[in-house]
Scaffold this motif. Sequence first.
Motif, PDB file in Angstrom:
ATOM      1  N   LYS A  26      10.148  12.554  -0.387  1.00  0.00           N
ATOM      2  CA  LYS A  26       9.652  13.284   0.771  1.00  0.00           C
ATOM      3  C   LYS A  26       8.906  12.366   1.735  1.00  0.00           C
ATOM      4  CE  LYS A  26       5.409  14.975  -1.398  1.00  0.00           C
ATOM      5  NZ  LYS A  26       4.513  14.664  -0.302  1.00  0.00           N
ATOM      6  N   CYS A  27       9.340  11.116   1.801  1.00  0.00           N
ATOM      7  CA  CYS A  27       8.660  10.167   2.669  1.00  0.00           C
ATOM      8  C   CYS A  27       8.958  10.472   4.130  1.00  0.00           C
ATOM      9  CB  CYS A  27       9.099   8.747   2.340  1.00  0.00           C
ATOM     10  SG  CYS A  27       8.277   7.526   3.376  1.00  0.00           S
ATOM     11  N   GLY A  28       7.935  10.469   4.943  1.00  0.00           N
ATOM     12  CA  GLY A  28       8.123  10.681   6.371  1.00  0.00           C
ATOM     13  C   GLY A  28       8.436   9.390   7.093  1.00  0.00           C
ATOM     14  N   LEU A  84       0.833  -1.206   0.000  1.00  0.00           N
ATOM     15  CA  LEU A  84       0.000   0.000   0.000  1.00  0.00           C
ATOM     16  C   LEU A  84       0.867   1.255   0.000  1.00  0.00           C
ATOM     17  CD1 LEU A  84      -2.642  -1.090   2.660  1.00  0.00           C
ATOM     18  CD2 LEU A  84      -2.962  -1.049   0.177  1.00  0.00           C
ATOM     19  N   HIS A  85       1.895   1.226   0.821  1.00  0.00           N
ATOM     20  CA  HIS A  85       2.777   2.383   0.931  1.00  0.00           C
ATOM     21  C   HIS A  85       3.443   2.658  -0.425  1.00  0.00           C
ATOM     22  CE1 HIS A  85       6.432   4.296   3.223  1.00  0.00           C
ATOM     23  NE2 HIS A  85       5.596   5.222   2.790  1.00  0.00           N
ATOM     24  N   ALA A  86       3.895   1.586  -1.086  1.00  0.00           N
ATOM     25  CA  ALA A  86       4.528   1.749  -2.398  1.00  0.00           C
ATOM     26  C   ALA A  86       3.520   2.280  -3.414  1.00  0.00           C
ATOM     27  CB  ALA A  86       5.104   0.417  -2.855  1.00  0.00           C
ATOM     28  N   THR A 112       0.067   4.292   9.013  1.00  0.00           N
ATOM     29  CA  THR A 112       1.427   4.437   8.499  1.00  0.00           C
ATOM     30  C   THR A 112       1.506   5.743   7.719  1.00  0.00           C
ATOM     31  OG1 THR A 112       1.479   2.063   8.209  1.00  0.00           O
ATOM     32  CG2 THR A 112       3.212   3.323   7.138  1.00  0.00           C
ATOM     33  N   ALA A 113       2.365   6.610   8.173  1.00  0.00           N
ATOM     34  CA  ALA A 113       2.471   7.880   7.467  1.00  0.00           C
ATOM     35  C   ALA A 113       3.224   7.679   6.162  1.00  0.00           C
ATOM     36  CB  ALA A 113       3.219   8.887   8.328  1.00  0.00           C
ATOM     37  N   SER A 114       3.012   8.625   5.263  1.00  0.00           N
ATOM     38  CA  SER A 114       3.675   8.528   3.968  1.00  0.00           C
ATOM     39  C   SER A 114       5.148   8.783   4.122  1.00  0.00           C
ATOM     40  CB  SER A 114       3.096   9.587   3.049  1.00  0.00           C
ATOM     41  OG  SER A 114       4.017   9.887   2.044  1.00  0.00           O
ATOM     42  N   GLU A 150       0.918   4.029  -2.795  1.00  0.00           N
ATOM     43  CA  GLU A 150       0.613   5.421  -2.436  1.00  0.00           C
ATOM     44  C   GLU A 150       1.701   6.361  -2.966  1.00  0.00           C
ATOM     45  OE1 GLU A 150       1.323   6.349   1.694  1.00  0.00           O
ATOM     46  OE2 GLU A 150       1.867   8.275   0.824  1.00  0.00           O
ATOM     47  N   HIS A 151       2.964   6.033  -2.736  1.00  0.00           N
ATOM     48  CA  HIS A 151       4.052   6.882  -3.251  1.00  0.00           C
ATOM     49  C   HIS A 151       3.946   7.064  -4.761  1.00  0.00           C
ATOM     50  CE1 HIS A 151       7.310   6.461   0.112  1.00  0.00           C
ATOM     51  NE2 HIS A 151       6.236   7.099   0.511  1.00  0.00           N
ATOM     52  N   ALA A 152       3.763   5.945  -5.452  1.00  0.00           N
ATOM     53  CA  ALA A 152       3.716   6.026  -6.908  1.00  0.00           C
ATOM     54  C   ALA A 152       2.499   6.835  -7.358  1.00  0.00           C
ATOM     55  CB  ALA A 152       3.699   4.629  -7.514  1.00  0.00           C
TER      56      ALA A 152
HETATM   57 ZN   LIG Z   1       6.159   7.228   2.518  1.00  0.00          ZN
END
Ligand SMILES: [Zn+2]
Length: 867
Positions: free
Chosen positions: A823-825, A737-739, A865-867, A741-743
């Motif tokens: 800019k991932c946190g 999901l995180h990947a 989970t934050a971005s 979301e970034h894309a």
């Molecule tokens: Zn992130």
Amino acid sequence: MPPETSSADHPLLDVLTARGARSDRLKHARTFPARSAQHADWPDWADPQLVEGYQALGVERPWTHQVTAADAAWRGENVALASSTGSGKSLAFWLPALTAVRAGRAATQDGQGRIESTVRRSTVLYLSPTKALAADQLTALTRLLDAAGTRDVRATTCDGDTPSEERRWAAEHADVVLTNPDFLHFALLPAHRRWTRLLRGLRYVVVDEGHAYRGVFGAHVALVLRRLARLAEHYGGTAPTFVVASATTADPAASVARLLGTSADDVTEVSADGSPAGRRTVVLWQPPEITGPAFERSGSTTADGHPAGVSDDDPWALPDPLDPAANEADAVLTVEGAAEHPRRSATAEVADLLADLASHGARTLAFTRSRRGAESVAEQVRDHLRPVSTGLAGRVAAYRGGYLPEERRELEQAIRSGDLLGLATTNALELGVDISGLDAVLVAGWPGTRMSLWQQAGRAGRAGADGLVAFVAREDPLDTYLVTHPEAVFDAPLEATVFDPGNPYVLAPQLCAAAQEVPLRTEDLARFGDPARVREVLDVLVARGLLRRRPSGWYWTHAQPAAGMADLRGSGGRPVRVVEAATGRLLGTVDAASADGQVHDGAVYVHQGVTYVVDHLDLADHVALVVRRDVDHGTWSRDVMEISLEEPGDPDHPAPEGSRPAQRREWGPVTWGLGPVEVTSQVVSFQRRRIPDMQVLDTEALDLPSRTLGTTAVWWSVPDHVLRAAGVDADETPGALHAAEHAAIGLLPLLATCDRWDLGGVSTAQHPDTGEATVFVYDAYPGGAGFAERGYELGERWLRATRDAVAACPCAAGCPACVQSPKCGNDNSPLDKAAAVRVLDALLRHAPDGSPPSAPRPRPSTPATAS
Ligand SMILES: [Zn+2]
Ligand SMILES: [Zn+2]
């Protein structure tokens, strides 16, 4: 991939490819044919002296689009003029505007015995997004009036820096006032009684560089223009004519109608460009993979550790990329290429190309994404050229906001004349500034929109000489996607200018400002938007005691100026000053929104190559005290973030007043949503990492307040059984999901006028508000900016582009070109590229959309989970 077209015959292509040695970096080339000039006659109504002036300046006959637009404006029609760089848009508005001013003044002279001030003379307001552009226009205007031999038009600039003496002169005497929307908002409109002469005579309002008014800034400007029109009608009885000049955009009439609050039928669109252009070859270029040290310092901007900084009370926003000053990045080192197969940075590549082009005598502009990038490219090019020829090295310079006007003027003249061969520049040179006909333009990193790319490309090529344009990709999912998908650059429609004047966070303070100027009547409401929604916002303002409702209308009854409630550019309150503790010297400033992440206690702050360490961040005084120190490390902050859906009727979390109702749509088991959210974030710690190998030295906790942002998000959620069926197990889900979301954040700028710094994201394997695995992408502005909404509308296209970009990336496990975010946190962890593709495929299997909306689900709460 070899060039697709036969366009590889451009003479400078040989220079770019180093006679074939760099051919593998050239991913695509396309040639655009020359366009010949279309002339028209001067209009009959045009003031003959002005026509003489233009002719003296070399404009023998105007181009067709200039005359079409000028004629429409003269007839009193609102005009949307959208044409290319160097197409002489200013003639289209100055000709009718100055003709009107001079006609009024002639009447004054003929009217014997009449006192000048009793005659209604036509006045003109010219608005540009920056002070520098207004000053440039005044210079051009003065040149025209001199050439015309007329001394009877009084024109002046007026902005926040103008002394009160000069403001008074402008208010009492000027026929033409050149200013910016901020001055209108904070000074001219609130003090309208002093400006009655100008407002009463207001015949034309010129809005130049209209495409700059996008996002939240655009929404504010739209409402400022309506306040202006209301006051002009209040004093003068008639509505002024608006001429909005912009770059070539999608549907300019619709954008202008939204800006002015009229119907598109009431706007005359002029977009057929009659100006000539040379043949132009545009290439897509990807820097090579590098095998040496994986890390290099680069000049690109970053907001590391701050997916979307948020603040307490202050409305805040990220810097407007179109504001040249906003691209300053003087605090953070970006590490590019932290991947298995890192590529060379775009700035280093562009420096090489610029050096080679300059050595071959080609006049070239190189556009960079930041001020530091411009300085760095220029310095690298000089380093390359110095061993060859110091004379040649001296013919390369940087150009950016922050230079003195005289210095900028000199640089502009030098590149025009050929004294300078290479100029590395920020987008300060994208707006206004009359420079065209160069041999080549290099673009380091996607400028955000196709519209910007063409604006920049428009500086290359002239009649009889081909122009060469190279877009050089940064290592970023969007850039990588674009150089490998030429159709997305060349064949997709231009972007629309996206902004939402109905955003309640914008509308509320603007209504207060309008009410303070002249109390609002019921019949005024339609001017500010859908009257029912305007009414809702007014009711809330009355309930909060900001406005007072009386039978005759809505009144502002407070002593302080209502305009103070809105900062048009959303710079987020006072910037934090970075001050050297030992000397008290001001080194620079950091946006309020990014201060927590960038100048917290212990942060390393880099300024013009010199390192400092933050001794103390004092949030109350907006100051960070720093100490000069050479260190072997950089600092990376980490924040935690939570996001909650604001369901209508939830007493604990009321939605922002008047905000758009939440929307839902289903793709089988997959749910899409759009609606208000509350994002809470806090910078909690930071790491010291050794440079250049990035080894983590230690981690330190921080004690900083949490920040809350109420905004709009688009989200999709998917039940576990769908994930399992797609082969994504529970352990893989967070990384997938995180990947994804970034894309997705990296790709949304393809569809909406924004860049990834306008957006934030959160992903979670189990969100309390949806009860499912959920990915949120939100507008990084209070109330929203319309970007999430665009993502919701184009859900399938957006997701498909995202899926394709990730799947097509040749890396094994994710890289900055696909799923890693600059800019991932969350330190780009966890990320699971392969599982992300499986999730996206599973979602897309349930597309297309179009199913009826479902009922909102109940909400509760846990961390995400934050971005
Ligand atoms: Zn992130
Ligand atoms: Zn990759």
